[in-house]
Scaffold this active site. Structure first.
Site, PDB file in Angstrom:
ATOM      1  N   GLU A 229     -10.282   7.144  -7.213  1.00 28.47           N
ATOM      2  CA  GLU A 229     -11.689   7.414  -6.875  1.00 28.47           C
ATOM      3  C   GLU A 229     -12.448   8.033  -8.051  1.00 28.47           C
ATOM      4  O   GLU A 229     -13.293   8.915  -7.880  1.00 28.47           O
ATOM      5  CB  GLU A 229     -11.774   8.288  -5.624  1.00 28.47           C
ATOM      6  CG  GLU A 229     -11.147   7.631  -4.390  1.00 28.47           C
ATOM      7  CD  GLU A 229     -11.142   8.536  -3.166  1.00 28.47           C
ATOM      8  OE1 GLU A 229     -11.828   9.572  -3.173  1.00 28.47           O
ATOM      9  OE2 GLU A 229     -10.433   8.194  -2.196  1.00 28.47           O
ATOM     10  N   GLU A 334      -6.850   3.317   0.580  1.00 26.89           N
ATOM     11  CA  GLU A 334      -7.187   4.405   1.509  1.00 26.89           C
ATOM     12  C   GLU A 334      -8.364   3.977   2.369  1.00 26.89           C
ATOM     13  O   GLU A 334      -9.358   3.442   1.858  1.00 26.89           O
ATOM     14  CB  GLU A 334      -7.595   5.694   0.773  1.00 26.89           C
ATOM     15  CG  GLU A 334      -6.456   6.550   0.281  1.00 26.89           C
ATOM     16  CD  GLU A 334      -6.966   7.880  -0.275  1.00 26.89           C
ATOM     17  OE1 GLU A 334      -7.881   8.475   0.345  1.00 26.89           O
ATOM     18  OE2 GLU A 334      -6.469   8.296  -1.334  1.00 26.89           O
TER      19      GLU A 334
END
Length: 411
Positions: A229, A334
């Protein structure tokens, strides 16, 4: 007229006899209709598989894992759950958690298994308490239980993936930027003031990786997913706290040092930005390069009522298409909806988004169930029926449906 009727009768009788004869011949096995041949899998040589990996000297089991995941992804997506056998929900109707302050429970327990009768295929873990400077009994336990659960997952045929919520190596504070707003990337790169500190953490990662010896005497393969991320600003390695060039160098050094200097041979390397991109160019902004990535991932918690399934599907397709173009694996690394406020989230959002364009994702992983929040339903939860319907889809695969060995030749 009677003559004509007689001719019709004789003709129809002859036709019926012919059809009967043909039917009998079919039953006798002389049917001339050709059935399409069963497509046989042509398995490449192990050396060929390894030649396409980041680590050309990876263990055999690691290479077979890559190949088998890549093959399964053509038709199925493997289901994964963070801390699947480590923690579970505690509420009025069910009570379990493998937490240190609670009574010990069997490590075989799983919220997913309680509801579906099956474990997930993919088990999520974290290097957070394994590689860093945390000390004390609590952290010793975290390291030991992670090792045990990783080996047990492998022993039952599961797949292990590790993220790394790495505590800031300069401040030695949180991985969260807001809690430890100290720029670190430039300082831990070669030539930086804290480069040796970073190398020490990588040594801890390597030592742990080499300690994962399974019941068959083999090293457990691990999907290692560091510095995820990065396209957001919430981690110290994220956007705004380093340049794309610095991030790429960080990822490249991590892979090179573990592989070439520390001799880690049981890693597949995964890279996964968040879900804000809408084009391939945006997705690849921080991409460290094909030579350093085996698995192209994406994290996206935006599957909610305000975001269309088409929008999510298009994002996933960008990753899937690029992975196929580069002969790599795509994964939904995720996702999830916290506390499942939508009782049909699994079928109407997650499954629908992936099925819309037949996205080829090797696995999808939802976040962990804990004592305070959950991402899969527990027994008697209102989303239980929807989760079972999700599992019944041929597109999704849980452990009890996985017939293919993941760590060896498939035939």
């Amino acid at each position: 007229m009677m003559y004509l009727n007689r001719l019709r009768f004789i003709r129809n009788a002859a036709l019926i006899s012919l059809l009967f004869f043909i039917g009998c011949k079919k039953k006798e096995g002389v049917d001339t209709v050709q059935k399409p041949p069963v497509e046989e899998e042509v398995v490449p040589a192990l050396s060929t598989i390894k030649s396409g990996l980041v680590d050309k000297s990876a263990t055999d089991e690691t290479a077979w894992l890559f190949y088998n995941m890549q093959t399964v992804a053509r038709k199925h997506t493997l289901f994964g759950h963070q801390d699947a056998t480590k923690r579970g929900v505690i509420n009025s109707s069910t009570s379990w958690a493998n937490e240190q302050h609670l009574p010990a429970v069997s490590k075989e327990k799983s919220d997913v298994k309680e509801v579906t009768g099956s474990y997930p295929v993919v088990y999520g873990h974290d290097f957070n308490y394994i590689a860093g400077w945390a000390e004390g009994g609590w952290f010793d336990y975290e390291r030991q239980i992670a090792k045990e659960l990783t080996i047990e997952a492998y022993n039952r045929g599961g797949i292990n993936t590790y993220s790394w919520h790495y505590s800031n190596p300069v401040s030695k504070g949180s991985f969260n930027w807001n809690e430890s707003p100290v720029e670190a990337v430039s300082r831990i790169l070669p030539g930086g003031s804290h480069h040796e500190v970073f190398k020490g953490s990588l040594q801890q990662v390597a030592n742990y990786a080499k300690s994962l010896i399974a019941a068959d005497g083999k090293l457990v393969p691990v999907i290692f997913r560091p510095f995820h991320e990065m396209d957001g600003g919430w981690f110290w390695w994220g956007k705004g706290h380093c340049t794309p060039a610095q991030y790429k160098e960080l990822f490249q050094f991590t892979v090179t040092y573990l592989r070439d200097e520390l001799g880690v041979r049981n890693f597949l390397y995964c890279w996964s930005p968040g879900g804000d991109y809408t084009t391939l160019t945006q997705y690849l902004e921080f991409y460290p390069g094909d030579s350093f990535v085996d698995i192209l991932g994406t994290d996206n918690y935006g599957l909610n009522a305000n975001v269309s399934n088409t929008t999510i599907s298009n994002k996933l397709k960008i990753v899937s298409d690029y992975a196929k173009q580069k002969s790599k694996i795509a994964a939904f690394t995720e996702t999830g909806q916290q506390n499942l406020t939508n009782n049909k989230w699994y079928t109407e959002k997650l499954l629908a988004s992936m099925e819309a364009q037949k996205i080829e994702m090797a696995y999808v992983l939802v976040w962990a169930n804990t004592t305070s929040s959950y991402w899969t339903p527990y027994k008697n939860h209102s989303a239980e029926a929807d989760f079972l319907q999700f599992k019944s889809s041929s597109y999704v695969m849980f452990a009890n449906e996985l017939k293919r060995p993941m760590y060896k030749h498939p035939q």
